[in-house]
Scaffold this motif. Structure first.
Motif, PDB file in Angstrom:
ATOM      1  N   HIS A  42       0.796  -1.103   0.016  1.00 18.46           N
ATOM      2  CA  HIS A  42      -0.057  -0.065   0.069  1.00 18.46           C
ATOM      3  C   HIS A  42       0.916   1.305  -0.064  1.00 18.46           C
ATOM      4  CE1 HIS A  42      -3.924  -1.829   0.582  1.00 18.46           C
ATOM      5  NE2 HIS A  42      -3.259  -2.749   1.568  1.00 18.46           N
ATOM      6  N   LYS A  45       0.101   7.720   2.116  1.00 22.14           N
ATOM      7  CA  LYS A  45      -0.584   8.627   1.750  1.00 22.14           C
ATOM      8  C   LYS A  45      -0.644   9.837   2.535  1.00 22.14           C
ATOM      9  CE  LYS A  45      -4.051   5.716  -0.964  1.00 22.14           C
ATOM     10  NZ  LYS A  45      -5.657   5.430  -0.992  1.00 22.14           N
ATOM     11  N   ILE A  54      -3.876  13.975   7.260  1.00 27.04           N
ATOM     12  CA  ILE A  54      -3.977  12.865   7.478  1.00 27.04           C
ATOM     13  C   ILE A  54      -2.899  11.895   7.016  1.00 27.04           C
ATOM     14  CG2 ILE A  54      -5.556  10.484   6.929  1.00 27.04           C
ATOM     15  CD1 ILE A  54      -7.815  12.508   6.506  1.00 27.04           C
ATOM     16  N   ASP A  56      -1.806   7.985   6.111  1.00 29.51           N
ATOM     17  CA  ASP A  56      -2.176   6.476   5.897  1.00 29.51           C
ATOM     18  C   ASP A  56      -1.208   5.695   5.226  1.00 29.51           C
ATOM     19  OD1 ASP A  56      -3.638   4.470   5.334  1.00 29.51           O
ATOM     20  OD2 ASP A  56      -5.307   5.417   4.661  1.00 29.51           O
ATOM     21  N   ASN A  57      -0.935   4.484   5.722  1.00 27.97           N
ATOM     22  CA  ASN A  57       0.046   3.607   4.909  1.00 27.97           C
ATOM     23  C   ASN A  57      -0.899   2.229   4.912  1.00 27.97           C
ATOM     24  OD1 ASN A  57      -0.222   2.271   7.717  1.00 27.97           O
ATOM     25  ND2 ASN A  57       1.989   2.313   8.065  1.00 27.97           N
ATOM     26  N   ARG A  61      -4.108   4.797   9.843  1.00 27.78           N
ATOM     27  CA  ARG A  61      -4.517   5.885   9.360  1.00 27.78           C
ATOM     28  C   ARG A  61      -4.784   6.941  10.725  1.00 27.78           C
ATOM     29  NH1 ARG A  61      -9.862   7.473   6.343  1.00 27.78           N
ATOM     30  NH2 ARG A  61     -10.470   7.818   8.734  1.00 27.78           N
ATOM     31  N   THR A  63      -4.869  10.927  12.095  1.00 24.65           N
ATOM     32  CA  THR A  63      -5.546  12.328  11.704  1.00 24.65           C
ATOM     33  C   THR A  63      -5.097  13.194  12.920  1.00 24.65           C
ATOM     34  OG1 THR A  63      -7.508  11.370  10.374  1.00 24.65           O
ATOM     35  CG2 THR A  63      -7.477  13.580  11.232  1.00 24.65           C
ATOM     36  N   LYS A  75      -7.197   5.423  13.051  1.00 23.70           N
ATOM     37  CA  LYS A  75      -8.155   4.273  12.730  1.00 23.70           C
ATOM     38  C   LYS A  75      -7.096   2.936  11.970  1.00 23.70           C
ATOM     39  CE  LYS A  75     -11.372   3.227   8.880  1.00 23.70           C
ATOM     40  NZ  LYS A  75     -12.192   3.837   7.612  1.00 23.70           N
ATOM     41  N   CYS A  76      -7.758   1.864  12.279  1.00 21.80           N
ATOM     42  CA  CYS A  76      -6.881   0.622  12.069  1.00 21.80           C
ATOM     43  C   CYS A  76      -7.773  -0.748  12.489  1.00 21.80           C
ATOM     44  CB  CYS A  76      -5.740   0.451  12.998  1.00 21.80           C
ATOM     45  SG  CYS A  76      -5.874   0.059  14.795  1.00 21.80           S
ATOM     46  N   ASN A  80     -12.714   2.545  13.325  1.00 21.24           N
ATOM     47  CA  ASN A  80     -12.666   4.015  13.065  1.00 21.24           C
ATOM     48  C   ASN A  80     -11.902   4.979  13.774  1.00 21.24           C
ATOM     49  OD1 ASN A  80     -14.083   3.636  10.490  1.00 21.24           O
ATOM     50  ND2 ASN A  80     -16.134   3.910  11.655  1.00 21.24           N
TER      51      ASN A  80
END
Length: 672
Positions: A42, A45, A54, A56-57, A61, A63, A75-76, A80
């Motif tokens: 992935h 981002k 944010i 994210d990998n 994620r 924030t 989030k994981c 959420n």
């Protein structure tokens, strides 16, 4: 609920679950790692929005508020947000600091707000972002702003199930004085999910909730609460206190929480304590009811105002990097036992420690491995009353810390410290040392006193061999008697069981039974009408020397000073000689230890420590606070042939927590 007594859904005791889980951990760990390797494809981002940032990998994620740099969402694993979304955004995951200006009575608690945002690095394997708070002395006309620049950095790597945090604290020349008493990272987790806490193999359990604490009965010390009507009936009648879960820096590598419903773990991993306060045995908080997890970089816990570590004078410049620490998240949907997630978190902690110093921080203030030094040497002890000739300092704690007086390392916070332990032959290797000027310090379990190198050591990248170093412990003559073990704790003395109705079941029959609430009250239970008398050659300090010298509670609730007696016989006396009484204290809180020789009723003591200590280790369930050694000379004419007594009076009454913990006591004869 005690881990050892908890039963799973098929009624198996937890220790059997542990055996099963241990066999499965390795295989499941491989499955997990393989899964991460597959998912590591992935791309990273980074989404920079007006009010949020944010990262994210694909595994996690995160924030942040923009530009404040508060962690608002993690989030994981299908969740959420593992953080407590009922809290405002600035109180979910945050760096904080407690500070005040000289002359101010009240300290300010500040969740450190960034005022500017910057992308430091963004490529296929790493994102690093900065949220920086900048001090402007020209805008601080009222003197109410914190005179620090603080650059909070967050790093996400490809394929890693978590993220890293560190910060650069800086003061420039000319800035006003300030006193900092605490700084840390705090995570407040979802109260509806995380209910199982783990901080060590033998310290983990299902925990009460914040609401349970709010409904409970507050006890003598504010943080301690008796659970009177908890959600889990099995916890009724137990005491909860965040200080029951403190750990020494040297042991504080990983701690956190498990959501037993979602089978997700949240862990704070501290791969090094080079940036923390006070060396290997400074105690700090870990995780506690909230559910809360902390990475504490500097505090005065178990030290009090004696620790002046981050007090800065007008104009004093300073810079220090705190961290990085790793926030790790894992999951295992196939295993309902939380212990398996703890085992995986421990393995991840080992991996992070082996990677130290990290090679990814983009700040020039964090030197990487090839920019650091390695220091080797051998520590030998020279004490002819223990052994003829020099002998190896086994298992000695050896460390590099900023130059200062003997023992100053345990009060240091402005600099960095690097510690290791010697092998059985006294050899040591200290790796990954930042360039700079240091003293080499050491102390040896079982040997009284501190070692400090005679000269400052200036280090640049490379290897340095200090050769053989000689530690001559403090001593004036042969040992007549000794009580305890000089290891800077009171752990070897008698620690009573907790009071019925005021226990934490985790610590019943536990090696750290001193973590129980209210043990100071047990002294009165054991000695209701008279004080402790210790007879050298007859008494056993493991059974007959109470772990803390505290006040006695009277029937009308007063707290009165107590006097302990050490009785001993002397066959021969040197009337013109000088004897030496050594008292090494493991802790002191608003105490004054007065010493009288062979005359309990003498109005003025022969010796006194004076008013010492604010470490609160007695109230906060520690077996040590700040170490303090004392030495008193006793003229030979004060002793007699035959029966003698030394009386130790802790003279400060009126409060249940006034007192000391002794580390070690020794009477030496004249030099021969």
């Amino acid at each position: 609920m005690d881990k050892a007594n908890w039963k799973g859904q098929w009624g198996l005791p937890l220790f059997l679950w542990f055996c099963i889980a241990s066999q499965l951990v390795f295989a499941r760990g491989i499955q997990k790692n393989n899964s991460q390797e597959l998912r590591s494809s992935h791309p990273l981002k980074l989404d920079v929005q007006h009010g949020h940032v944010i990262m994210d990998n694909g595994l996690v994620r995160v924030t942040f508020s923009n530009p404040d740099g508060m962690i608002t969402e993690i989030k994981c694993k299908g969740i959420n947000n593992v953080l407590d979304y009922h809290q405002i955004e600035s109180r979910r995951g945050y760096w904080d600091i407690v500070w005040k200006r000289p002359g101010q009575d009240k300290s300010f608690f500040l969740t450190i707000p960034g005022t500017s945002f910057k992308v430091i690095a963004q490529h296929e394997n790493q994102i690093e972002v900065s949220f920086k708070m900048t001090y402007d002395p020209y805008l601080d006309q009222s003197g109410t702003s914190l005179p620090l620049n603080i650059d909070k950095r967050f790093v996400m790597l490809r394929g890693e199930s978590g993220f890293y945090s560190y910060a650069i604290f800086e003061r420039l020349p000319g800035w006003p004085a300030v006193d900092i008493s605490e700084t840390r990272i705090a995570f407040k987790l979802d109260q509806g999910r995380f209910n199982y806490m783990a901080i060590a193999d033998d310290k983990q359990r299902f925990m009460p909730t914040n609401i349970d604490r709010q409904k409970g009965q507050r006890l003598a010390y504010d943080e301690a609460v008796l659970l009177t009507n908890p959600t889990n009936p099995a916890l009724r009648g137990e005491v909860d206190d965040k200080y029951e879960y403190s750990k020494d820096n040297k042991d504080n590598h990983v701690h956190g929480w498990v959501s037993s419903d979602s089978h997700v773990g949240f862990w704070v991993i501290i791969p090094s304590y080079e940036f923390k306060t006070g060396g290997p045995i400074k105690q700090e908080l870990t995780s506690h009811v909230g559910p809360t997890s902390l990475a504490t970089f500097y505090s005065r816990h178990y030290a009090g105002d004696t620790l002046k570590g981050l007090q800065f004078e007008d104009g004093e410049p300073w810079k220090k990097v705190f961290g990085p620490i790793f926030t790790y998240l894992n999951s295992n949907s196939d295993n309902v036992e939380p212990f398996s997630l703890w085992e995986d978190a421990k393995q991840q902690s080992i991996k992070e420690t082996q990677k130290w110093p990290y090679d990814f921080p983009m700040s020039e203030d964090f030197p990487q491995a090839d920019q650091r030094a390695t220091v080797r040497g051998r520590l030998l002890i020279n004490d002819r009353y223990l052994q003829e000739g020099r002998f190896p300092a086994k298992s000695a704690y050896v460390g590099l810390a900023p130059p200062g007086p003997l023992g100053s390392w345990h009060l240091d916070a402005k600099g960095y410290q690097f510690w290791t332990q010697t092998d059985d032959n006294g050899y040591f290797t200290i790796t990954s040392v930042r360039p700079g000027k240091y003293n080499l310090y050491a102390w040896v379990p079982g040997i009284l006193g501190d070692y400090k190198s005679e000269i400052d050591i200036s280090l640049t990248p490379g290897e340095f061999n200090l050769g053989h170093l000689i530690f001559t412990p403090p001593r004036n003559g042969p040992t007549i008697w000794e009580i305890g073990i000089p290891d800077r704790t009171a752990a070897e003395f008698f620690v009573p069981s907790g009071a019925p109705g005021l226990e934490n079941s985790l610590y019943i029959n536990h090696p750290q039974k001193y973590r129980q609430y209210g043990l100071w009250e047990r002294y009165t239970d054991l000695y209701p009408n008279h004080d402790l008398v210790y007879k050298v050659g007859v008494s056993n300090y493991r059974k007959d020397w109470f772990y803390a010298h505290v006040n006695r509670r009277t029937v009308d609730g007063q707290r009165i000073p107590t006097t302990w007696q050490i009785s001993f016989d002397l066959r021969n006396i040197v009337p013109t000689g000088t004897y030496t009484l050594r008292l090494a204290l493991a802790s002191a809180t608003l105490a004054d230890v007065q010493v009288r020789v062979n005359n309990k009723n003498r109005r003025s003591p022969d010796f006194s420590t004076g008013l010492i200590g604010r470490d609160n280790a007695i109230a906060r369930h520690g077996i040590h606070g700040l170490y303090q050694p004392f030495s008193f000379n006793i003229p030979g004419h004060k002793l007699v042939r035959g029966s003698n007594a030394i009386f130790l009076t802790q003279s400060r009454g009126g409060y249940p927590f006034n007192g000391v913990m002794y580390d070690y006591l020794r009477l030496e004869g004249p030099d021969v």
